[in-house]
Design a protein around this motif. Structure first.
Motif, PDB file in Angstrom:
ATOM      1  N   MET A   1       0.821  -1.647  -0.177  1.00 46.57           N
ATOM      2  CA  MET A   1       0.419   0.443   0.168  1.00 46.57           C
ATOM      3  C   MET A   1       1.263   1.061   0.046  1.00 46.57           C
ATOM      4  O   MET A   1       1.810   1.535   0.084  1.00 46.57           O
ATOM      5  CB  MET A   1      -1.357   0.340   1.244  1.00 46.57           C
ATOM      6  N   SER A   2       0.420   1.810  -0.759  1.00 45.19           N
ATOM      7  CA  SER A   2       1.456   3.682  -1.560  1.00 45.19           C
ATOM      8  C   SER A   2       1.184   4.192   0.819  1.00 45.19           C
ATOM      9  O   SER A   2       0.346   4.332   0.960  1.00 45.19           O
ATOM     10  CB  SER A   2       0.770   4.557  -2.538  1.00 45.19           C
ATOM     11  N   ALA A   3       2.816   5.338   0.455  1.00 46.18           N
ATOM     12  CA  ALA A   3       2.135   6.626   1.683  1.00 46.18           C
ATOM     13  C   ALA A   3       1.150   7.396   1.537  1.00 46.18           C
ATOM     14  O   ALA A   3       0.908   7.907   0.449  1.00 46.18           O
ATOM     15  CB  ALA A   3       3.459   6.767   1.967  1.00 46.18           C
ATOM     16  N   GLN A   4       0.492   7.706   2.556  1.00 43.48           N
ATOM     17  CA  GLN A   4      -0.537   8.561   2.938  1.00 43.48           C
ATOM     18  C   GLN A   4       0.262   9.779   3.944  1.00 43.48           C
ATOM     19  O   GLN A   4       0.876   9.419   4.435  1.00 43.48           O
ATOM     20  CB  GLN A   4      -2.002   8.153   2.888  1.00 43.48           C
ATOM     21  N   PHE A   5      -0.315  11.163   3.144  1.00 42.95           N
ATOM     22  CA  PHE A   5      -0.208  12.290   4.134  1.00 42.95           C
ATOM     23  C   PHE A   5      -0.495  11.662   5.545  1.00 42.95           C
ATOM     24  O   PHE A   5       0.811  12.408   6.401  1.00 42.95           O
ATOM     25  CB  PHE A   5      -0.807  13.007   4.002  1.00 42.95           C
ATOM     26  N   SER A   6      -1.697  11.398   5.474  1.00 41.81           N
ATOM     27  CA  SER A   6      -1.987  10.864   7.032  1.00 41.81           C
ATOM     28  C   SER A   6      -1.163  10.214   7.980  1.00 41.81           C
ATOM     29  O   SER A   6      -1.265   9.567   9.232  1.00 41.81           O
ATOM     30  CB  SER A   6      -3.297  10.044   7.171  1.00 41.81           C
ATOM     31  N   ASP A   7      -0.078   9.488   7.521  1.00 42.61           N
ATOM     32  CA  ASP A   7       1.190   8.786   8.061  1.00 42.61           C
ATOM     33  C   ASP A   7       1.495   9.360   8.791  1.00 42.61           C
ATOM     34  O   ASP A   7       3.008   8.784   9.389  1.00 42.61           O
ATOM     35  CB  ASP A   7       1.543   7.929   6.703  1.00 42.61           C
ATOM     36  N   PHE A   8       2.353  10.574   8.635  1.00 42.87           N
ATOM     37  CA  PHE A   8       2.725  11.730   9.127  1.00 42.87           C
ATOM     38  C   PHE A   8       3.099  12.362  10.065  1.00 42.87           C
ATOM     39  O   PHE A   8       3.433  12.728  10.667  1.00 42.87           O
ATOM     40  CB  PHE A   8       3.684  12.695   7.204  1.00 42.87           C
ATOM     41  N   SER A   9       1.664  11.843  10.699  1.00 41.21           N
ATOM     42  CA  SER A   9       1.786  12.822  12.172  1.00 41.21           C
ATOM     43  C   SER A   9       2.078  14.124  12.217  1.00 41.21           C
ATOM     44  O   SER A   9       1.835  14.728  12.647  1.00 41.21           O
ATOM     45  CB  SER A   9       2.075  12.239  12.716  1.00 41.21           C
ATOM     46  N   LEU A  10       1.102  14.606  10.693  1.00 43.69           N
ATOM     47  CA  LEU A  10       0.469  15.775  10.955  1.00 43.69           C
ATOM     48  C   LEU A  10      -0.784  16.411  11.508  1.00 43.69           C
ATOM     49  O   LEU A  10      -1.691  15.365  11.819  1.00 43.69           O
ATOM     50  CB  LEU A  10       0.332  16.865   9.532  1.00 43.69           C
ATOM     51  N   PRO A  11      -0.583  17.822  12.230  1.00 40.08           N
ATOM     52  CA  PRO A  11      -1.406  18.582  12.835  1.00 40.08           C
ATOM     53  C   PRO A  11      -3.188  18.046  11.640  1.00 40.08           C
ATOM     54  O   PRO A  11      -3.023  18.405   9.986  1.00 40.08           O
ATOM     55  CB  PRO A  11      -1.902  19.638  12.811  1.00 40.08           C
TER      56      PRO A  11
ATOM     57  N   ALA B   1      10.790  11.455   1.855  1.00 45.36           N
ATOM     58  CA  ALA B   1      11.747  12.857   2.859  1.00 45.36           C
ATOM     59  C   ALA B   1      11.362  13.688   3.924  1.00 45.36           C
ATOM     60  O   ALA B   1      11.406  14.008   4.688  1.00 45.36           O
ATOM     61  CB  ALA B   1      12.336  14.094   1.853  1.00 45.36           C
ATOM     62  N   ILE B   2       9.712  13.675   3.495  1.00 44.98           N
ATOM     63  CA  ILE B   2       9.176  14.418   4.730  1.00 44.98           C
ATOM     64  C   ILE B   2       9.341  13.553   5.907  1.00 44.98           C
ATOM     65  O   ILE B   2       9.362  13.989   7.724  1.00 44.98           O
ATOM     66  CB  ILE B   2       7.476  14.480   4.855  1.00 44.98           C
ATOM     67  N   PRO B   3       8.941  12.599   6.282  1.00 48.66           N
ATOM     68  CA  PRO B   3       9.122  11.745   8.056  1.00 48.66           C
ATOM     69  C   PRO B   3      10.547  11.756   8.029  1.00 48.66           C
ATOM     70  O   PRO B   3      10.611  12.100   9.639  1.00 48.66           O
ATOM     71  CB  PRO B   3       9.552  10.503   7.783  1.00 48.66           C
TER      72      PRO B   3
ATOM     73  N   PHE C   1       9.672  19.591   1.438  1.00 52.06           N
ATOM     74  CA  PHE C   1      10.682  20.493   2.326  1.00 52.06           C
ATOM     75  C   PHE C   1       9.236  20.850   2.738  1.00 52.06           C
ATOM     76  O   PHE C   1       9.462  21.478   3.871  1.00 52.06           O
ATOM     77  CB  PHE C   1      11.896  20.987   1.539  1.00 52.06           C
ATOM     78  N   GLY C   2       8.394  21.412   2.055  1.00 51.13           N
ATOM     79  CA  GLY C   2       7.606  23.252   2.373  1.00 51.13           C
ATOM     80  C   GLY C   2       6.378  22.139   3.365  1.00 51.13           C
ATOM     81  O   GLY C   2       5.845  22.950   4.358  1.00 51.13           O
ATOM     82  N   VAL C   3       6.593  21.229   3.181  1.00 47.94           N
ATOM     83  CA  VAL C   3       5.143  20.293   4.616  1.00 47.94           C
ATOM     84  C   VAL C   3       5.906  20.713   6.164  1.00 47.94           C
ATOM     85  O   VAL C   3       5.749  21.158   7.069  1.00 47.94           O
ATOM     86  CB  VAL C   3       5.037  18.850   3.946  1.00 47.94           C
ATOM     87  N   PRO C   4       7.392  20.102   5.717  1.00 53.59           N
ATOM     88  CA  PRO C   4       7.810  19.769   7.246  1.00 53.59           C
ATOM     89  C   PRO C   4       8.454  21.603   7.826  1.00 53.59           C
ATOM     90  O   PRO C   4       8.532  22.300   9.162  1.00 53.59           O
ATOM     91  CB  PRO C   4       9.440  19.395   7.365  1.00 53.59           C
ATOM     92  N   LEU C   5       8.196  22.528   6.594  1.00 51.61           N
ATOM     93  CA  LEU C   5       8.608  23.818   7.762  1.00 51.61           C
ATOM     94  C   LEU C   5       7.517  24.851   7.858  1.00 51.61           C
ATOM     95  O   LEU C   5       7.391  25.229   9.166  1.00 51.61           O
ATOM     96  CB  LEU C   5       8.722  24.312   6.367  1.00 51.61           C
TER      97      LEU C   5
END
Length: 464
Positions: free
Chosen positions: A1-11, A33-35, A57-61
């Motif tokens: 299964m491919s990764a999802q943005f919800s996998d990254f523990s983002l608000p 890169a995001i994780p 890099f924008g999401v982590p920033l």
């Protein structure tokens, strides 16, 4: 299964912004890169243009923005993004602004050369959360004391290879010295020549390495070389006739060649303009906006435009002459065939380019198809672009929004909504694309009724 943005523990609020921006799932560079960036690690990433690295890099920033600093009276720069060109810096800042919507009151500031210093100084007096800019202008503000970087937690070097090619290594080292001793570095580059490896060793601390340059299927790009002999311009005209496209970028090696090509193609009825490194910022904005509006058919450029221009769907690239650097050839050709689309790259090979052609031919994994000139081919009249861009003398400072322009055109002007194309607002003026058949109607109505009770002067956009 491919990764999802919800996998990254983002608000949740940031996830909602990503959904609203139609980011359904992360691209390979984002998934890798995001994780790592969210863990606070230095990241050394190799990723081609168009792979989604700005969001990588924008999401982590925006996730790491300190809410207290954002809302506080003493706003401080928390992140710094360094880009090689003004165009790329503006595009990166635009993406980060969209991502930062989840954090109310956040401020993203762009500092680039070619723009007046005064307004930048005024903006810096009120602080910023994330600064995006070009090395020279950033360093100038650091030396003036107008840009304080002592609260920066993360700095990003976007297209680091291009910055080194342009001679910015010393500037980047000096900028690094202005950062706190403890900071995170995210470095993104399309290639890693020995010079870049040395630079990485100097600025990165135990970096996580990400390489997605070869991930997924290679872009499907069809390459043709047209052997033009001594008549380069005749070869160019024939190339545009044999491989017609609604829009194309034409690459030249020098600014003088760009001007000559533009002049010649205009004589033959083409809608064409040039973009170069030393143009006035306003002229650059108008040329690039006109191309994005599809009211400009051909964009002629030096290699400054090979990187950093956000043109996602480009059907054709033409090398008016072959570049001296094989890497530049790869970057030029890579402007087409992006985002899963098929691409077409045509090179006009003159007698003067024979040695370069031989070198490039030996380095290409798949040799291009060679075509001779056709002396019997007749020159057709080129078709005009579907849109004409109108220039209005009011913009963001007059509190105009795209919806206001659309309302005026579909209301008092009576245009159908599909007659209006892309609308681009700048602080002091606005550019709006209108289908050719409706241009006079739109121009007359805007002159008579204005926009949101604001009188505007309107004229078809004139390009340099």
């Amino acid at each position: 299964m491919s990764a999802q943005f919800s996998d990254f523990s983002l608000p949740p609020a940031l996830l909602q912004v990503l959904t609203a921006l139609s980011f359904s799932s992360p691209t390979p560079i984002q998934a890798a890169a995001i994780p790592l960036a969210l863990q606070g690690r230095d990241v050394k990433a190799k990723a081609p243009t168009g792979s989604g690295k700005t969001t990588a890099f924008g999401v982590p920033l925006v996730n790491l923005l300190n809410a207290d600093l954002v809302r506080g009276q003493q706003r401080k720069v928390q992140a710094l993004v360094v880009c090689p060109t003004r165009e790329l810096a503006e595009q990166v800042a635009g993406v980060i602004r969209q991502l930062a919507r989840w954090q109310p009151n956040s401020k993203i500031l762009t500092l680039c050369g070619g723009a007046p210093v005064g307004p930048q100084l005024g903006s810096l007096e009120h602080g910023a959360d994330i600064v995006v800019g070009t090395p020279g202008r950033l360093l100038m503000h650091v030396r003036k004391g107008s840009l304080i970087l002592d609260a920066v937690r993360t700095w990003v070097l976007d297209e680091a290879d291009r910055m080194l090619d342009m001679g910015f290594m010393d500037d980047m080292q000096t900028l690094r010295e202005a950062l706190p001793k403890q900071h995170q570095t995210l470095l993104f580059s399309a290639t890693y020549a020995p010079e870049i490896e040395q630079f990485c060793h100097a600025v990165l601390q135990n970096p996580a390495e990400v390489d997605v340059a070869q991930a997924g299927e290679a872009p499907e790009i069809e390459e043709h070389w047209l052997v033009a002999g001594k008549d380069l311009m005749q070869g160019l005209l024939q190339a545009l006739q044999r491989w017609p496209a609604e829009q194309a970028i034409l690459f030249c090696n020098t600014k003088v060649e760009c001007a000559e090509v533009v002049d010649k193609l205009r004589q033959h009825g083409y809608s064409v303009a040039a973009i170069q490194g030393d143009m006035m910022q306003r002229d650059r904005e108008k040329v690039l906006a006109s191309f994005a509006h599809q009211s400009l058919q051909l964009l002629v450029a030096t290699d400054v435009a090979a990187r950093g221009l956000d043109i996602p769907a480009l059907p054709l690239v033409v090398n008016v002459d072959l570049p001296r650097d094989p890497t530049a050839y790869t970057h030029r050709v890579g402007r087409t065939g992006r985002a899963g689309e098929k691409g077409l790259a045509v090179s006009v090979v003159s007698t003067m380019d024979s040695k370069r052609a031989q070198t490039l031919m030996e380095q290409r994994a798949m040799p291009p198809q060679i075509a001779p000139m056709d002396p019997k081919r007749q020159e057709p009249v080129p078709e005009k672009p579907a849109y004409i861009t109108l220039e209005l003398d009011q913009g963001k400072k007059a509190k105009l929004r795209p919806g206001d322009i659309m309302g005026a055109l579909t209301g008092s002007a009576g245009l159908p909504s599909d007659a209006v194309g892309k609308i681009t607002l700048f602080p002091l003026y606005t550019l709006v694309a209108i289908r050719r058949a409706y241009t006079r109607q739109a121009e007359a109505a805007l002159k008579e009724h204005g926009v949101k009770k604001i009188r505007v002067k309107v004229r078809p956009l004139r390009l340099p």
